[in-house]
Design a protein around this motif. Structure first.
Motif, PDB file in Angstrom:
ATOM      1  N   VAL A  51       0.833  -1.205   0.000  1.00 40.23           N
ATOM      2  CA  VAL A  51       0.000   0.000   0.000  1.00 40.23           C
ATOM      3  C   VAL A  51       0.870   1.259   0.000  1.00 40.23           C
ATOM      4  O   VAL A  51       1.878   1.308   0.714  1.00 40.23           O
ATOM      5  CB  VAL A  51      -0.904   0.037   1.265  1.00 40.23           C
ATOM      6  CG1 VAL A  51      -2.057   1.015   1.079  1.00 40.23           C
ATOM      7  CG2 VAL A  51      -1.425  -1.342   1.633  1.00 40.23           C
ATOM      8  N   THR A  92      -4.722   0.589   3.659  1.00 43.35           N
ATOM      9  CA  THR A  92      -4.175  -0.536   4.432  1.00 43.35           C
ATOM     10  C   THR A  92      -5.308  -1.324   5.096  1.00 43.35           C
ATOM     11  O   THR A  92      -5.275  -2.555   5.147  1.00 43.35           O
ATOM     12  CB  THR A  92      -3.189  -0.001   5.495  1.00 43.35           C
ATOM     13  OG1 THR A  92      -2.137   0.685   4.810  1.00 43.35           O
ATOM     14  CG2 THR A  92      -2.614  -1.110   6.351  1.00 43.35           C
ATOM     15  N   ILE A 107       5.088   0.688   7.704  1.00 41.23           N
ATOM     16  CA  ILE A 107       6.229   1.564   7.418  1.00 41.23           C
ATOM     17  C   ILE A 107       5.790   2.841   6.709  1.00 41.23           C
ATOM     18  O   ILE A 107       6.350   3.241   5.693  1.00 41.23           O
ATOM     19  CB  ILE A 107       7.331   0.805   6.623  1.00 41.23           C
ATOM     20  CG1 ILE A 107       6.729  -0.216   5.659  1.00 41.23           C
ATOM     21  CG2 ILE A 107       8.288   0.131   7.549  1.00 41.23           C
ATOM     22  CD1 ILE A 107       7.763  -1.054   4.920  1.00 41.23           C
ATOM     23  N   PRO A 109       4.869   7.146   7.164  1.00 44.82           N
ATOM     24  CA  PRO A 109       5.601   8.237   7.844  1.00 44.82           C
ATOM     25  C   PRO A 109       5.152   8.471   9.288  1.00 44.82           C
ATOM     26  O   PRO A 109       4.000   8.211   9.643  1.00 44.82           O
ATOM     27  CB  PRO A 109       5.267   9.469   6.989  1.00 44.82           C
ATOM     28  CG  PRO A 109       4.838   8.929   5.670  1.00 44.82           C
ATOM     29  CD  PRO A 109       4.172   7.615   5.956  1.00 44.82           C
ATOM     30  N   ALA A 166      17.762   2.038  13.625  1.00 48.24           N
ATOM     31  CA  ALA A 166      17.534   1.329  12.345  1.00 48.24           C
ATOM     32  C   ALA A 166      18.269  -0.004  12.248  1.00 48.24           C
ATOM     33  O   ALA A 166      17.755  -1.030  12.688  1.00 48.24           O
ATOM     34  CB  ALA A 166      17.888   2.235  11.178  1.00 48.24           C
TER      35      ALA A 166
HETATM   36  N1  LIG Z   1      14.276   5.894   6.048  1.00 46.84           N
HETATM   37  C1  LIG Z   1      14.947   5.526   7.136  1.00 46.84           C
HETATM   38  O1  LIG Z   1      16.189   5.511   7.173  1.00 46.84           O
HETATM   39  C2  LIG Z   1      14.195   5.107   8.370  1.00 46.84           C
HETATM   40  C3  LIG Z   1      14.904   4.534   9.450  1.00 46.84           C
HETATM   41  C4  LIG Z   1      14.193   4.093  10.582  1.00 46.84           C
HETATM   42  C5  LIG Z   1      12.829   4.301  10.640  1.00 46.84           C
HETATM   43  N2  LIG Z   1      12.181   4.903   9.588  1.00 46.84           N
HETATM   44  C6  LIG Z   1      10.728   5.072   9.697  1.00 46.84           C
HETATM   45  O2  LIG Z   1      10.125   4.147   8.798  1.00 46.84           O
HETATM   46  C7  LIG Z   1       8.927   4.711   8.227  1.00 46.84           C
HETATM   47  C8  LIG Z   1       9.056   4.709   6.702  1.00 46.84           C
HETATM   48  O3  LIG Z   1      10.192   5.498   6.343  1.00 46.84           O
HETATM   49  P1  LIG Z   1      10.514   5.819   4.812  1.00 46.84           P
HETATM   50  O4  LIG Z   1      11.830   6.490   4.827  1.00 46.84           O
HETATM   51  O5  LIG Z   1      10.270   4.648   3.985  1.00 46.84           O
HETATM   52  O6  LIG Z   1       9.390   6.905   4.505  1.00 46.84           O
HETATM   53  P2  LIG Z   1       8.901   7.371   3.063  1.00 46.84           P
HETATM   54  O7  LIG Z   1       9.975   7.186   2.062  1.00 46.84           O
HETATM   55  O8  LIG Z   1       8.318   8.726   3.242  1.00 46.84           O
HETATM   56  O9  LIG Z   1       7.740   6.322   2.685  1.00 46.84           O
HETATM   57  C9  LIG Z   1       6.522   6.312   3.360  1.00 46.84           C
HETATM   58  C10 LIG Z   1       5.559   5.471   2.572  1.00 46.84           C
HETATM   59  O10 LIG Z   1       4.312   5.466   3.250  1.00 46.84           O
HETATM   60  C11 LIG Z   1       3.292   5.732   2.294  1.00 46.84           C
HETATM   61  N3  LIG Z   1       2.116   6.284   2.929  1.00 46.84           N
HETATM   62  C12 LIG Z   1       1.862   7.551   3.350  1.00 46.84           C
HETATM   63  N4  LIG Z   1       0.622   7.632   3.859  1.00 46.84           N
HETATM   64  C13 LIG Z   1       0.085   6.386   3.745  1.00 46.84           C
HETATM   65  C14 LIG Z   1      -1.168   5.833   4.070  1.00 46.84           C
HETATM   66  N5  LIG Z   1      -2.150   6.566   4.629  1.00 46.84           N
HETATM   67  N6  LIG Z   1      -1.385   4.515   3.815  1.00 46.84           N
HETATM   68  C15 LIG Z   1      -0.425   3.737   3.246  1.00 46.84           C
HETATM   69  N7  LIG Z   1       0.781   4.225   2.897  1.00 46.84           N
HETATM   70  C16 LIG Z   1       1.027   5.532   3.148  1.00 46.84           C
HETATM   71  C17 LIG Z   1       3.931   6.688   1.319  1.00 46.84           C
HETATM   72  O11 LIG Z   1       3.172   6.712   0.127  1.00 46.84           O
HETATM   73  P3  LIG Z   1       3.654   7.528  -1.167  1.00 46.84           P
HETATM   74  O12 LIG Z   1       4.753   6.668  -1.764  1.00 46.84           O
HETATM   75  O13 LIG Z   1       2.444   7.568  -1.990  1.00 46.84           O
HETATM   76  O14 LIG Z   1       4.133   8.850  -0.680  1.00 46.84           O
HETATM   77  C18 LIG Z   1       5.283   6.016   1.161  1.00 46.84           C
HETATM   78  O15 LIG Z   1       5.170   4.951   0.253  1.00 46.84           O
HETATM   79  C19 LIG Z   1       8.802   6.108   8.836  1.00 46.84           C
HETATM   80  O16 LIG Z   1       7.938   6.052   9.931  1.00 46.84           O
HETATM   81  C20 LIG Z   1      10.224   6.443   9.279  1.00 46.84           C
HETATM   82  O17 LIG Z   1      10.262   7.335  10.364  1.00 46.84           O
HETATM   83  C21 LIG Z   1      12.815   5.292   8.462  1.00 46.84           C
END
Ligand SMILES: NC(=O)c1ccc[n+]([C@@H]2O[C@H](COP(=O)([O-])OP(=O)(O)OC[C@H]3O[C@@H](n4cnc5c(N)ncnc54)[C@H](OP(=O)(O)O)[C@@H]3O)[C@@H](O)[C@H]2O)c1
Length: 364
Positions: A51, A92, A107, A109, A166
């Motif tokens: 999703v 979801t 996963i 935001p 992470a």
């Molecule tokens: N990146 C890192 O290094 C890291 C490390 C540890 C923890 N985290 C945590 O892991 C999570 C994901 O991080 P990320 O970097 O992958 O974030 P991201 O790149 O911003 O991806 C978030 C994903 O969630 C989707 N999304 C947003 N609203 C949604 C909804 N209502 N229903 C379903 N999907 C939805 C987004 O859709 P779209 O693609 O359409 O925008 C995107 O695909 C976050 O909470 C972040 O804090 C990240």
């Protein structure tokens, strides 16, 4: 106690969020993860839904490797444009209802005001007895006890090792083994963006604003850096660590936070001339009577402190235990692949029926 018998069975997994971490997770599954899970648990993983913010792909019988590879080629927010299985507008909750997965990987935001959308996804899964693995800090930093109790009530497991550092397993270390020694102090650099900025101020003699701009240009800071520089991200990680250890219900707003914006080039230069360094530390002092200190603030660190030499995007934590043990852990605290690896490890733990032992096993 939760006993899970997955040997020889197909385990249906739904992935909620298909950004940096979601894509890295699917890529990792294709490369090594499907085999790893089978080898460690005897189970066959089947991805039944993915999703993003605009819709989903759903296939109740599970996507093949080549279909997943094709889905990975779709651009951001376009998962639902995939032929045949794309469902524009599906959420979801729809994927959970349609596919009845065994595990949801959450996963999306982090939102520290409402916890949404992750909170409702985790709530929906746990209340149906579906296990959850998440890297999303916000729901846990706002509603920790509620979610743990919900999981226990419905016989589901909730694992969140990737929420803190992470790819560096501090939660596994604390929650599985070190907690038995009794934890007195946790002091750490839990945010790579702010450490990058401070290192740039110290080594390259930049102002806060210049260092932030460079961090943004090099992909170490978001366009809106406030979750990092105002301390929300490390504060959330700190409450997740403390709540896991003590079974408490601290929330991100309970942490005393001083923004990194308070640190000037002059402060850094003056400390440098005295052989000291400033680090953005998250600290928790734990006593039998409760938590004495819970804060995130710029802190002066002397050069013989192991945290002083942790530079750039690295994270580290120093833990002092009740038997006089001092444990220092340093590693990568962000990035798609490190985070996805920890999610994969949590998925294996879930299929083995492993909860963080320090959370206790009784139903509440
Ligand atoms: N990146 C890192 O290094 C890291 C490390 C540890 C923890 N985290 C945590 O892991 C999570 C994901 O991080 P990320 O970097 O992958 O974030 P991201 O790149 O911003 O991806 C978030 C994903 O969630 C989707 N999304 C947003 N609203 C949604 C909804 N209502 N229903 C379903 N999907 C939805 C987004 O859709 P779209 O693609 O359409 O925008 C995107 O695909 C976050 O909470 C972040 O804090 C990240």
């Amino acid at each position: 106690m939760i006993t899970i018998d997955v040997k020889g069975k197909v385990v249906k997994v739904a992935v909620s969020g298909f950004g940096t971490v979601g894509r890295a997770f699917i890529r990792l599954l294709i490369d090594v993860g499907f085999n790893t899970v089978k080898r460690c648990t005897g189970a066959e993983i089947s991805i039944v839904g993915i999703v993003d913010s605009r819709g989903a792909v759903i296939k109740e019988s599970g996507f093949t490797y080549s279909e997943l590879s094709e889905i990975l080629k779709l651009s951001r927010s376009a998962v639902s444009t995939y032929p045949t299985y794309g469902k524009p507008g599906a959420t979801t909750l729809d994927v959970i209802d349609v596919t009845q997965p065994d595990v949801v990987i959450e996963i999306t935001p982090a939102n520290y005001v409402t916890g949404e959308p992750g909170l409702r996804h985790i709530e929906a899964a746990l209340s149906r007895g579906i296990h959850v693995v998440t890297s999303n800090k916000a729901p846990l930093a706002l509603r920790f006890r509620y979610l743990i109790n919900l999981a226990k009530k419905h016989g589901a497991l909730l694992r969140y090792s990737a929420t803190v550092m992470a790819g560096t397993p501090v939660l596994d270390l604390l929650g599985h083994t070190l907690w038995v020694q009794g934890i007195k102090l946790i002091k750490g650099i839990l945010n790579g963006t702010t450490n990058y900025i401070l290192t740039s101020m110290f080594v390259e003699r930049r102002s806060f604003e210049e260092a932030l701009k460079v961090a943004q240009e090099r992909g170490f800071a978001e366009a809106d850096p406030s979750l990092d520089v105002d301390g929300w991200d490390p504060a959330a990680k700190l409450v997740i660590l403390v709540n896991t250890l003590l079974g408490t219900d601290y929330r991100v707003h309970d942490v005393e936070r001083i923004s990194l914006r308070e640190v000037s080039k002059l402060d850094v230069e003056e400390l440098k001339s005295k052989g000291k360094v400033v680090k953005y530390l998250a600290s928790a002092a734990l006593e039998k009577s409760g938590v004495k200190e819970l804060c995130v603030k710029p802190t002066v660190v002397s050069c013989d402190d192991p945290l002083a030499s942790v530079d750039w995007e690295y994270n580290a934590v120093l833990i002092e235990t009740g038997i006089g043990n001092r444990v220092f852990l340093k590693g990568i605290g962000a990035g798609g692949l490190p985070t996805a690896s920890t999610i994969l490890s949590d998925l294996v733990q879930v299929l083995l029926g492993n909860w963080y032992p320090c959370l206790g096993g009784d139903d509440e």
